[in-house]
Design an enzyme around this catalytic site. Structure first.
Site, PDB file in Angstrom:
ATOM      1  CG  HIS A 118      14.179 -13.335  -4.069  1.00 55.69           C
ATOM      2  ND1 HIS A 118      14.336 -12.803  -2.805  1.00 55.69           N
ATOM      3  CD2 HIS A 118      13.114 -12.679  -4.610  1.00 55.69           C
ATOM      4  CE1 HIS A 118      13.412 -11.870  -2.595  1.00 55.69           C
ATOM      5  NE2 HIS A 118      12.668 -11.768  -3.672  1.00 55.69           N
ATOM      6  CG  ASP A 121      12.498  -6.118  -4.910  1.00 50.17           C
ATOM      7  OD1 ASP A 121      12.182  -6.141  -6.101  1.00 50.17           O
ATOM      8  OD2 ASP A 121      11.884  -6.762  -4.019  1.00 50.17           O
ATOM      9  CG  HIS A 135       9.790  -8.885  -1.650  1.00 50.89           C
ATOM     10  ND1 HIS A 135       9.326  -8.414  -2.858  1.00 50.89           N
ATOM     11  CD2 HIS A 135       8.710  -9.169  -0.896  1.00 50.89           C
ATOM     12  CE1 HIS A 135       7.990  -8.434  -2.840  1.00 50.89           C
ATOM     13  NE2 HIS A 135       7.596  -8.880  -1.658  1.00 50.89           N
ATOM     14  CG  ASP A 185       8.794  -5.210  -5.297  1.00 50.57           C
ATOM     15  OD1 ASP A 185       9.682  -4.427  -4.923  1.00 50.57           O
ATOM     16  OD2 ASP A 185       8.956  -6.441  -5.340  1.00 50.57           O
TER      17      ASP A 185
HETATM   18 ZN   LIG Z   1      10.314  -7.812  -4.664  1.00 53.11          ZN
END
Ligand SMILES: [Zn+2]
Length: 343
Positions: free
Chosen positions: A158, A194, A196, A280
């Protein structure tokens, strides 16, 4: 398999985050490192320190100096909180085109490079983030070993060129990719599994012809972080592929997405692969609504390994401490068995 890590990555241990104004328990905790090290059978090698030039190939000098210095400045200024908590953010809506200055007050400066309130800088944050980037750098330089795993923590996908957020400070996967380019690879693929969207990695390599970025993740349009990016129509210069999935998606949709991204990376002509390895998307994980099983992670590893490329696997998210280590180990097993055709 070689595993790269550094005990310095334990030095950042957020006891709390500020989320929608609430002080909530930290999720990206140092214990994650122990859980992964206990589960992953690797020849563990200490990370070397990344040179400054490896960091500036990905991040602005301003962001790097801020992360390195702001905590000491915060302490010296006498603020009561044990972490640097921003309260004003110089968004485009505020600046209206004027240049972003560097405020004199530390509490004003605190928001200059941050884009959320949950990713706080405290004692040891810089040392841990710097060590994690060093692990990614070290792993990329050893990629001739075939599959190299970098136990990076805090995670990185991120973090943008000029900003940090989403529990990420320095973009470890991007450091691995630019290091592979510097070592002579003409084209590198970054595949992000991931749960996200890796908005930082996407924005760092947006429009780059020598780096493909592909991500399978929970649909930000369904209300999930990073909310503003990760949509299917974001294609950059033609080398960016997002596959957003509906909440509750399980193995079939997930694996179809991973296969699609792998096919695009192969068409791109990548000579080396960086995997942003978050786990995740697992059903037990508290941070996403996806429902990937352990078998799904084994197959994810096999699909990635099926590309047959020298591979640096960089740890990203995964927050369910009981299953974190086994899921990482299973994914790496899929990667290595597929690559070598044995085991
Ligand atoms: Zn994540």
């Amino acid at each position: 398999m070689i595993g790269i890590w550094s005990p310095a990555t334990l030095r950042h241990d957020p006891s709390a985050e500020i989320w929608i104004g609430l002080r909530t328990p930290g999720t990206e905790v140092a214990e994650r490192v122990h859980r992964i090290r206990d589960a992953v059978a690797a020849d563990w090698v200490p990370a070397e320190e990344a040179p400054w030039s490896a960091l500036t190939s990905v991040h602005s000098e301003g962001l790097l100096r801020h992360l390195r210095d702001v905590y000491a400045e915060w302490v010296a200024a006498g603020y009561p909180q044990d972490r640097v908590v921003p309260y004003v953010f110089p968004t485009e809506a505020m600046l209206g085109g004027l240049p972003g200055r560097l405020p004199a007050a530390v509490h004003g400066r605190a928001g200059r490079y941050a884009y959320d309130t949950m990713t706080l800088v405290g004692l040891g944050t810089w040392e841990a983030a710097f060590a994690a980037a060093g692990a990614a750098w070290t792993a990329a330089r050893r990629v001739s070993d075939g599959l190299v795993y970098a136990l990076c923590r805090p995670p990185g996908h991120h973090a943008t060129r000029d900003g940090y957020g989403g529990s990420c400070y320095l973009n470890n996967a991007a450091v691995a990719a630019t290091t592979l380019l510097a070592e002579g690879c003409a084209k590198v693929a970054v595949i992000d599994v991931d749960a996200h969207h890796g908005n930082g990695t996407q924005s760092i390599f947006w429009e780059r012809a020598d780096v493909f970025y592909g991500s399978v993740h929970v649909d930000p349009g369904a209300g999930w972080f990073p909310h503003y990016m990760g949509f299917a129509d974001e294609t950059g210069g033609g080398t960016n592929l997002n596959v957003p999935l509906a909440p509750e998606s399980g193995d079939p949709a997930w694996l179809a997405g991973v296969a699609r991204v792998c096919e695009a990376a192969a068409r791109f002509g990548a000579e080396a692969l960086v995997v942003s390895l978050g786990v995740d998307a697992a059903a037990d994980d508290p941070e996403s609504p996806l429902r990937v099983t352990e078998d799904g992670y084994l197959e994810t590893g096999r699909l990635l390994g099926g590309l047959g490329l020298p591979t640096v696997a960089v740890q990203e998210g995964g927050y369910h401490l009981e299953t974190l280590g086994p899921l990482v180990a299973t994914t790496l097993r899929g990667l290595s068995t597929s690559k070598r055709g044995v085991e």
